[in-house]
Design an enzyme around this catalytic site. Structure first.
Site, PDB file in Angstrom:
ATOM      1  N   SER A 133       0.854  -1.175   0.000  1.00 56.56           N
ATOM      2  CA  SER A 133       0.000   0.000   0.000  1.00 56.56           C
ATOM      3  C   SER A 133       0.894   1.230   0.000  1.00 56.56           C
ATOM      4  CB  SER A 133      -0.881   0.008   1.254  1.00 56.56           C
ATOM      5  OG  SER A 133      -1.512   1.256   1.442  1.00 56.56           O
TER       6      SER A 133
ATOM      7  N   TYR B 237      -3.103  -0.313  10.422  1.00 53.43           N
ATOM      8  CA  TYR B 237      -2.932  -0.613   8.995  1.00 53.43           C
ATOM      9  C   TYR B 237      -1.524  -0.239   8.536  1.00 53.43           C
ATOM     10  CZ  TYR B 237      -3.875  -0.590   3.945  1.00 53.43           C
ATOM     11  OH  TYR B 237      -3.825  -0.823   2.591  1.00 53.43           O
TER      12      TYR B 237
END
Length: 266
Positions: free
Chosen positions: A143, A156
């Site tokens: 990501s 995250y």
């Protein structure tokens, strides 16, 4: 083209979104697919099989929670039993959980995110690598939050940052065996992970009931190119490149697919 002809590829998180897109795109290039996801995602996996077969590919499914190594190991073993080999792995399974500030997270939220997004990748590779030989390839889906932080995403970001270290370590460990390891870092992608009411509300707290168009205004303002998000296939094209012989000397690195999100200067 047939850049993945006669290769068997295992993809986790394959029941929807980017995972399904990876399966279909690789099948278009000749790959045989082992699509793995949760048992509860059986309907989505069946749809993935349909789409792979629609483009002329072969796909079998496996049920596994990436948090459970024994389940992942069984899914890998089933795929190898079926096709006799495993040439590549796409560690795609992940979650983007809603959260508040770091100090407001409870232990269960923290551990769930890291168990899926970090430990799940380790389990996937740990189960797959013993079945791979020289010429094998691993792609881990990270990501843009793997290389930068953002408020409200501590669990995250921590997991995705951890995966970068894991991938670079794996590249060093597996390089002498002729196995390449790389990452793809997507920005916002037009999948259910982003296109949902929870994310809309986070992006537009000024509105009572924000929708996709409202969220798109915010996301488009963050990129260099005039798009709010990239498509799953855009990410899959990067995965395909890294798995193929076009990238035969590429290892230990990352491709960012984010329409310029990371590069933009505020």
């Amino acid at each position: 083209m047939n850049r993945m002809l006669d290769r068997v590829v295992l993809v986790t998180g394959a029941a929807q979104g980017m995972g399904r897109s990876h399966c279909v795109r690789l099948a278009e290039e000749g790959a045989t697919i082992v699509a793995v996801d949760l048992e509860s995602a059986a309907e989505g996996l069946a749809r993935t099989v349909e789409e792979v077969e629609w483009v002329g590919g072969t796909c079998v499914t496996g049920s596994a929670d990436v948090r459970d190594f024994d389940q992942m190991s069984a899914a890998v073993a089933d795929g190898v039993t079926r096709f006799g080999r495993l040439d590549a792995v796409v560690a795609n399974a992940g979650i983007y959980p809603a959260a508040g500030n770091s100090w407001e997270l409870d232990d269960s939220e923290w551990h769930r995110a890291l168990d899926i997004n970090l430990t799940g990748v380790w389990h996937t590779v740990k189960a797959a690598v013993p079945e791979m030989t020289a010429g094998g390839t691993v792609v881990i889906v990270g990501s843009t939050n793997a290389v930068k932080g953002s408020a409200g995403t501590a669990h995250y970001c921590a997991g995705k940052h951890g995966v970068v270290g894991l991938a670079q370590t794996l590249a060093n460990e597996l390089g002498p065996q002729g196995i390449r390891v790389n990452m793809v870092h997507p920005g916002s992608v037009g999948t259910p992970m982003i296109l949902n009411d929870s994310v809309y509300a986070k992006l537009r707290p000024d509105l009572d009931s924000p929708d996709e168009d409202d969220a798109a205004e915010v996301l488009a303002s963050r990129t260099l190119l005039d798009v709010a998000w990239v498509g799953p296939r855009d990410v899959s094209n990067a995965v395909l490149f890294l798995l193929s012989d076009d990238a035969r000397y590429v290892t230990g690195t990352s491709i960012v697919v984010d329409a310029g999100l990371l590069a933009k200067v505020a």
